[in-house]
Design a protein around this motif. Structure first.
Motif, PDB file in Angstrom:
ATOM      1  N   LEU A 103       7.343  12.148   4.571  1.00 21.11           N
ATOM      2  CA  LEU A 103       6.635  10.865   4.475  1.00 21.11           C
ATOM      3  C   LEU A 103       6.378  10.290   5.860  1.00 21.11           C
ATOM      4  O   LEU A 103       5.299   9.772   6.152  1.00 21.11           O
ATOM      5  N   SER A 104       7.380  10.393   6.736  1.00 20.34           N
ATOM      6  CA  SER A 104       7.182   9.808   8.063  1.00 20.34           C
ATOM      7  C   SER A 104       6.101  10.563   8.826  1.00 20.34           C
ATOM      8  O   SER A 104       5.294   9.968   9.531  1.00 20.34           O
ATOM      9  N   LEU A 105       6.048  11.898   8.657  1.00 21.32           N
ATOM     10  CA  LEU A 105       5.020  12.654   9.357  1.00 21.32           C
ATOM     11  C   LEU A 105       3.649  12.425   8.746  1.00 21.32           C
ATOM     12  O   LEU A 105       2.644  12.397   9.445  1.00 21.32           O
ATOM     13  N   THR A 106       3.617  12.230   7.430  1.00 17.91           N
ATOM     14  CA  THR A 106       2.318  12.065   6.789  1.00 17.91           C
ATOM     15  C   THR A 106       1.745  10.671   7.057  1.00 17.91           C
ATOM     16  O   THR A 106       0.548  10.525   7.313  1.00 17.91           O
ATOM     17  N   LEU A 107       2.597   9.673   6.964  1.00 23.64           N
ATOM     18  CA  LEU A 107       2.084   8.319   7.148  1.00 23.64           C
ATOM     19  C   LEU A 107       2.149   7.864   8.597  1.00 23.64           C
ATOM     20  O   LEU A 107       1.624   6.809   8.936  1.00 23.64           O
ATOM     21  N   GLY A 108       2.818   8.627   9.417  1.00 22.09           N
ATOM     22  CA  GLY A 108       2.906   8.266  10.830  1.00 22.09           C
ATOM     23  C   GLY A 108       3.811   7.087  11.077  1.00 22.09           C
ATOM     24  O   GLY A 108       3.488   6.196  11.870  1.00 22.09           O
ATOM     25  N   HIS A 146       8.021   5.631  11.574  1.00 15.69           N
ATOM     26  CA  HIS A 146       9.362   6.009  11.996  1.00 15.69           C
ATOM     27  C   HIS A 146      10.185   6.428  10.780  1.00 15.69           C
ATOM     28  O   HIS A 146       9.967   5.938   9.677  1.00 15.69           O
ATOM     29  N   VAL A 147      11.119   7.339  10.987  1.00 17.67           N
ATOM     30  CA  VAL A 147      11.861   7.851   9.836  1.00 17.67           C
ATOM     31  C   VAL A 147      12.637   6.757   9.116  1.00 17.67           C
ATOM     32  O   VAL A 147      12.776   6.779   7.890  1.00 17.67           O
ATOM     33  N   ASN A 148      13.146   5.803   9.873  1.00 11.70           N
ATOM     34  CA  ASN A 148      13.908   4.757   9.188  1.00 11.70           C
ATOM     35  C   ASN A 148      13.019   3.928   8.285  1.00 11.70           C
ATOM     36  O   ASN A 148      13.433   3.506   7.205  1.00 11.70           O
ATOM     37  N   THR A 149      11.795   3.727   8.724  1.00 11.57           N
ATOM     38  CA  THR A 149      10.841   3.028   7.860  1.00 11.57           C
ATOM     39  C   THR A 149      10.580   3.853   6.612  1.00 11.57           C
ATOM     40  O   THR A 149      10.512   3.308   5.501  1.00 11.57           O
ATOM     41  N   ALA A 150      10.432   5.148   6.801  1.00 11.25           N
ATOM     42  CA  ALA A 150      10.164   6.007   5.655  1.00 11.25           C
ATOM     43  C   ALA A 150      11.309   5.948   4.659  1.00 11.25           C
ATOM     44  O   ALA A 150      11.099   5.905   3.443  1.00 11.25           O
ATOM     45  N   LYS A 151      12.541   5.946   5.184  1.00  7.31           N
ATOM     46  CA  LYS A 151      13.690   5.888   4.279  1.00  7.31           C
ATOM     47  C   LYS A 151      13.677   4.593   3.484  1.00  7.31           C
ATOM     48  O   LYS A 151      13.948   4.570   2.279  1.00  7.31           O
ATOM     49  N   GLN A 152      13.339   3.505   4.182  1.00  9.22           N
ATOM     50  CA  GLN A 152      13.291   2.224   3.488  1.00  9.22           C
ATOM     51  C   GLN A 152      12.194   2.207   2.432  1.00  9.22           C
ATOM     52  O   GLN A 152      12.363   1.673   1.340  1.00  9.22           O
ATOM     53  N   MET A 153      11.095   2.811   2.774  1.00 11.07           N
ATOM     54  CA  MET A 153       9.984   2.853   1.821  1.00 11.07           C
ATOM     55  C   MET A 153      10.395   3.573   0.553  1.00 11.07           C
ATOM     56  O   MET A 153      10.131   3.100  -0.565  1.00 11.07           O
ATOM     57  N   LEU A 154      11.054   4.695   0.739  1.00 10.86           N
ATOM     58  CA  LEU A 154      11.463   5.467  -0.430  1.00 10.86           C
ATOM     59  C   LEU A 154      12.438   4.666  -1.273  1.00 10.86           C
ATOM     60  O   LEU A 154      12.373   4.672  -2.502  1.00 10.86           O
ATOM     61  N   TYR A 155      13.316   3.981  -0.582  1.00 10.09           N
ATOM     62  CA  TYR A 155      14.316   3.195  -1.309  1.00 10.09           C
ATOM     63  C   TYR A 155      13.655   2.104  -2.131  1.00 10.09           C
ATOM     64  O   TYR A 155      13.960   1.910  -3.309  1.00 10.09           O
ATOM     65  N   HIS A 156      12.717   1.423  -1.498  1.00  5.39           N
ATOM     66  CA  HIS A 156      12.027   0.349  -2.226  1.00  5.39           C
ATOM     67  C   HIS A 156      11.241   0.896  -3.400  1.00  5.39           C
ATOM     68  O   HIS A 156      11.208   0.299  -4.483  1.00  5.39           O
ATOM     69  N   TYR A 157      10.615   2.018  -3.177  1.00  4.89           N
ATOM     70  CA  TYR A 157       9.840   2.621  -4.249  1.00  4.89           C
ATOM     71  C   TYR A 157      10.730   2.960  -5.423  1.00  4.89           C
ATOM     72  O   TYR A 157      10.414   2.690  -6.588  1.00  4.89           O
ATOM     73  N   LEU A 158      11.861   3.532  -5.084  1.00  2.18           N
ATOM     74  CA  LEU A 158      12.783   3.938  -6.145  1.00  2.18           C
ATOM     75  C   LEU A 158      13.272   2.730  -6.928  1.00  2.18           C
ATOM     76  O   LEU A 158      13.317   2.724  -8.158  1.00  2.18           O
ATOM     77  N   LEU A 171       0.812  -1.208   0.000  1.00  2.00           N
ATOM     78  CA  LEU A 171       0.000   0.000   0.000  1.00  2.00           C
ATOM     79  C   LEU A 171       0.848   1.262   0.000  1.00  2.00           C
ATOM     80  O   LEU A 171       0.536   2.245  -0.652  1.00  2.00           O
ATOM     81  N   TYR A 172       1.934   1.176   0.747  1.00  2.61           N
ATOM     82  CA  TYR A 172       2.733   2.383   0.837  1.00  2.61           C
ATOM     83  C   TYR A 172       3.321   2.747  -0.515  1.00  2.61           C
ATOM     84  O   TYR A 172       3.531   3.906  -0.831  1.00  2.61           O
ATOM     85  N   LEU A 173       3.604   1.710  -1.314  1.00  5.29           N
ATOM     86  CA  LEU A 173       4.160   2.007  -2.629  1.00  5.29           C
ATOM     87  C   LEU A 173       3.163   2.789  -3.465  1.00  5.29           C
ATOM     88  O   LEU A 173       3.522   3.733  -4.175  1.00  5.29           O
ATOM     89  N   ASP A 174       1.900   2.397  -3.349  1.00  7.07           N
ATOM     90  CA  ASP A 174       0.886   3.134  -4.098  1.00  7.07           C
ATOM     91  C   ASP A 174       0.755   4.554  -3.582  1.00  7.07           C
ATOM     92  O   ASP A 174       0.581   5.499  -4.357  1.00  7.07           O
ATOM     93  N   ASN A 175       0.849   4.692  -2.273  1.00  8.39           N
ATOM     94  CA  ASN A 175       0.778   6.032  -1.691  1.00  8.39           C
ATOM     95  C   ASN A 175       1.856   6.931  -2.247  1.00  8.39           C
ATOM     96  O   ASN A 175       1.619   8.047  -2.701  1.00  8.39           O
ATOM     97  N   ILE A 176       3.057   6.404  -2.200  1.00  9.64           N
ATOM     98  CA  ILE A 176       4.178   7.225  -2.661  1.00  9.64           C
ATOM     99  C   ILE A 176       4.019   7.525  -4.141  1.00  9.64           C
ATOM    100  O   ILE A 176       4.296   8.632  -4.614  1.00  9.64           O
ATOM    101  N   ASP A 177       3.542   6.533  -4.875  1.00 10.59           N
ATOM    102  CA  ASP A 177       3.347   6.737  -6.299  1.00 10.59           C
ATOM    103  C   ASP A 177       2.369   7.869  -6.554  1.00 10.59           C
ATOM    104  O   ASP A 177       2.572   8.712  -7.426  1.00 10.59           O
ATOM    105  N   GLU A 178       1.325   7.882  -5.752  1.00  8.27           N
ATOM    106  CA  GLU A 178       0.333   8.939  -5.923  1.00  8.27           C
ATOM    107  C   GLU A 178       0.946  10.300  -5.624  1.00  8.27           C
ATOM    108  O   GLU A 178       0.761  11.269  -6.367  1.00  8.27           O
ATOM    109  N   PHE A 179       1.719  10.375  -4.552  1.00  6.51           N
ATOM    110  CA  PHE A 179       2.312  11.661  -4.204  1.00  6.51           C
ATOM    111  C   PHE A 179       3.267  12.129  -5.291  1.00  6.51           C
ATOM    112  O   PHE A 179       3.275  13.292  -5.685  1.00  6.51           O
ATOM    113  N   VAL A 180       4.076  11.219  -5.748  1.00  8.78           N
ATOM    114  CA  VAL A 180       5.143  11.645  -6.647  1.00  8.78           C
ATOM    115  C   VAL A 180       4.624  11.890  -8.054  1.00  8.78           C
ATOM    116  O   VAL A 180       4.912  12.912  -8.661  1.00  8.78           O
TER     117      VAL A 180
END
Lengths: 460, 210
Positions: free
Chosen positions: A29-34, A36-48, A8-17
């Protein structure tokens, strides 16, 4: 870790970007999705990774945060920087030890500068100001906001140990004018404020300490007047000195006056007696300062800002005779210039003469332009200044531009160069004519050293 | 708090000031992002608490300021419908038009104390959107120039000619070719709605730029 990351998070990020064309930073991303920042960093990496693997659709750009040990000028430092993807490998190679690299942001647009990265986080961070480290990985148990009661208690504790040092500056006041105000600054200030014994003045002393220039100006007053009068004096002295100070200093001086007005209510008897004397003294101070300004304008052109201020204070410290001597000095020289333009001594005079050519203009103009110049120097680093005295100001702008133009450096570097280019430009410009048509001189100036303004248009 | 009408010129002036400041920042930013001028003349400055790029070139700055001081009286009276920044190629054919559509509600109410900070937040968002607009726009050909057009409601320009706000800075009626662009794509960028101001920013872009 994997549990946190469903698709789901991948779709979220896709929508934002892609759909909203936003810049998605890990913090946002961490503040919007609530998360932890490390999770957010990983999410971005996976998305990329996923998007790059697909290699379809619009190209994505990313910025990275690199931190590591960096050897510079013989000393190691810990450097943290946000870099564009194309510069990532180069920056990593420069570091001795790369400690961490992670995705900072993902966006569709190729960013030309870093300003949007700041803007994009601004609102999100502002809303979460109280708990901005809720999702953060940086923790410090001792970092809690202090209640105001403890703040005052701390300041009172700071003052008594310094009282012993007050005796020394007081003795020196009577003996001789010192040439090292900086050494005595903290003691002098504490002396001034300790004599008041008011808590508010101690608060303002904190603000004074943060600005070194304030200290120098205030110390001078403490030397010329007894410490008990110095407090109201310093505030008044602060006002003429404001001509040469930036807004930050103004605020701290004003806060002192506020502190003092509060203190005065508690120590009103003390103030009433010194006040008539202090008013008279204020006028003296102001006239001294204005003459000091005039004098310094002639001598301090190529110095940076701080020495200028200290110089004026030094001049104040010397007795008036010396000051008068200084003011008179240039006049015979300038008259010599006028009378004997081609005589043999001209070559020797040429270096001092350009400096004094400007003095021929009315002194008030000089003072104002010098005041402006001081502002301009600082302003040039971060400000435009169009509506002031036409050409002079224009030159400033031109010079900084032409330097950065010819150097073809990116924005941050060009700003660092401004301060050095300013000094050079001052020296060079004064070697030009005695003209009022300074625009012409600027054009000739530029043709001798830099591609001219026409370069702008030719480049297009 | 008070409910003001359009007749209250002071408030109209406030709105015009805010809008003209914003337009100045926006024009500088458009020139920077679309690379109309080399990036060396731009310098980071602060507006609405975020860094923005403004040019240091005095003549360019003066031109933009003069332009906006002429536009300001129109905004005060709510006669300006659109302010357009047109980017043209070497042959003076427009390739991009950044259109700021402005409208002011007839009854302005300053009921909220946080009104101005709210407006600041919205303007910040518009600035951010301009910064990333090159993701949705094609690159411009080299050697572009820019100009500013104002579309007014009704016959406001006739009054403008009578009262030259700034001497030696005349406004002329724009040519057809500058105003209308053939084969235009419309790309919306941002809309903002607030109590005192409504603004829509979109870009009309020529499909074939070279």
């Amino acid at each position: 870790m994997d549990m946190d990351m469903d698709d789901l998070y991948l779709d979220n990020i896709d929508e934002f970007v892609n759909d909203q064309n936003k810049i998605v930073t890990y913090k946002w991303l961490s503040l919007t999705l609530g998360v932890h920042v490390n999770t957010a960093k990983q999410m971005l990496y996976h998305y990329l990774e996923q998007k790059r693997r697909e290699s379809s659709g619009t190209p994505l750009h990313a910025t990275y945060l690199v931190s590591g040990k960096f050897v510079e000028n013989g000393g190691t430092c810990h450097k943290v920087s946000v870099v564009r993807e194309d510069k990532l490998e180069a920056v990593k190679a420069k570091m001795d030890v790369t400690i961490s690299v992670h995705v900072y942001s993902v966006q569709r647009a190729e960013l030309k500068d870093s300003s949007p990265l700041y803007s994009t986080d601004y609102d999100a961070v502002k809303e979460n100001l109280k708990n901005s480290n809720k999702y953060s990985a940086i923790r410090c148990a001792a970092a809690v906001p202090m209640p105001s009661v403890e703040l005052r208690a701390q300041e009172v504790a700071v003052v008594p140990p310094v009282e012993k040092e007050i005796h020394k500056p007081r003795l020196n006041e009577n003996t001789s004018a010192t040439s090292k105000p900086s050494a005595k600054q903290p003691a002098g200030i504490m002396g001034m404020f300790a004599s008041k014994n008011a808590s508010k003045s101690q608060e303002s002393s904190k603000e004074v300490k943060t600005e070194q220039k304030d200290n120098s100006s205030l110390v001078e007053t403490s030397k010329t007047k007894p410490a008990s009068k110095a407090n109201p004096m310093s505030n008044f002295f602060g006002k003429p000195a404001q001509k040469k100070v930036d807004e930050k200093r103004n605020k701290s001086i004003k806060e002192e006056t506020d502190g003092d007005s509060a203190a005065s209510s508690t120590a009103s008897v003390k103030l009433s007696q010194p006040s008539p004397k202090s008013e008279f003294a204020i006028k003296e101070e102001q006239s001294k300062v204005s003459s000091a300004l005039k004098v310094e304008s002639k001598d301090t052109r190529n110095k940076s800002k701080r020495p200028e201020v200290v110089d004026s204070d030094d001049e104040k410290m010397e007795n008036q005779q010396k000051k008068r001597r200084r003011i008179k000095k240039p006049q015979p020289d300038s008259s010599d210039d006028e009378v004997v333009p081609d005589s043999p001594p001209v070559p020797t005079k040429q270096t001092p003469s350009p400096k004094k050519q400007v003095k021929r203009e009315p002194v008030s103009h000089q003072e104002s332009s010098d005041v402006k110049r001081r502002k301009r120097r600082r302003v040039l680093k971060s400000h435009t200044f169009v509506d002031e005295d036409g050409s002079f100001v224009t030159e400033k702008g031109y010079v900084s531009e032409s330097y950065s133009e010819s150097e073809e450096e990116p924005e941050p570097k060009s700003q660092a160069k401004d301060s050095s280019s300013l000094k050079q430009s001052f020296g060079k410009r004064e070697e030009e004519k005695k003209e009022k048509s300074q625009k012409k001189t600027s054009a000739t100036n530029k043709s001798t050293k830099q591609p001219s303004i026409m370069g702008f248009f030719q480049k297009k | 708090m008070a409910t003001l009408t359009r007749q209250d010129l002071n408030f109209g002036q406030v709105v015009a000031d805010i809008l003209c400041e914003f337009l100045e920042v926006a024009i500088h930013l458009i020139l920077y992002v679309r690379e109309v001028y080399p990036s060396g003349i731009f310098q980071k400055r602060k507006k609405y608490n975020v860094p923005v790029q403004m040019s240091c070139h005095p003549e360019l700055n003066q031109y933009i300021q003069d332009t906006l001081s002429c536009v300001k009286p129109l905004i005060e009276k709510n006669e300006a419908e659109k302010v357009v920044v047109v980017i043209m190629d070497k042959e003076h054919h427009p390739v991009e038009r950044f259109v700021f559509e402005i409208s002011q509600p007839p009854l302005l109410s300053i009921s909220s104390e946080t009104l101005l900070s709210h407006v600041e937040q919205l303007l910040r968002a518009v600035i951010l959107k301009i910064s990333v607009c090159d993701a949705v726009l094609d690159t411009n050909p080299p050697g572009c120039t820019f100009t500013v057009l104002v579309h007014t409601r009704e016959a406001a320009t006739r009054n403008m000619e009578k009262v030259q706000v700034i001497k030696d800075f005349p406004w002329i009626v724009a040519d057809e070719q500058e105003v209308y662009m053939e084969e235009a794509k419309l790309i919306p960028l941002k809309t903002m709605t607030s109590d005192i101001l409504k603004m829509q920013l979109y870009v009309e872009e020529k499909t074939q730029k070279t």
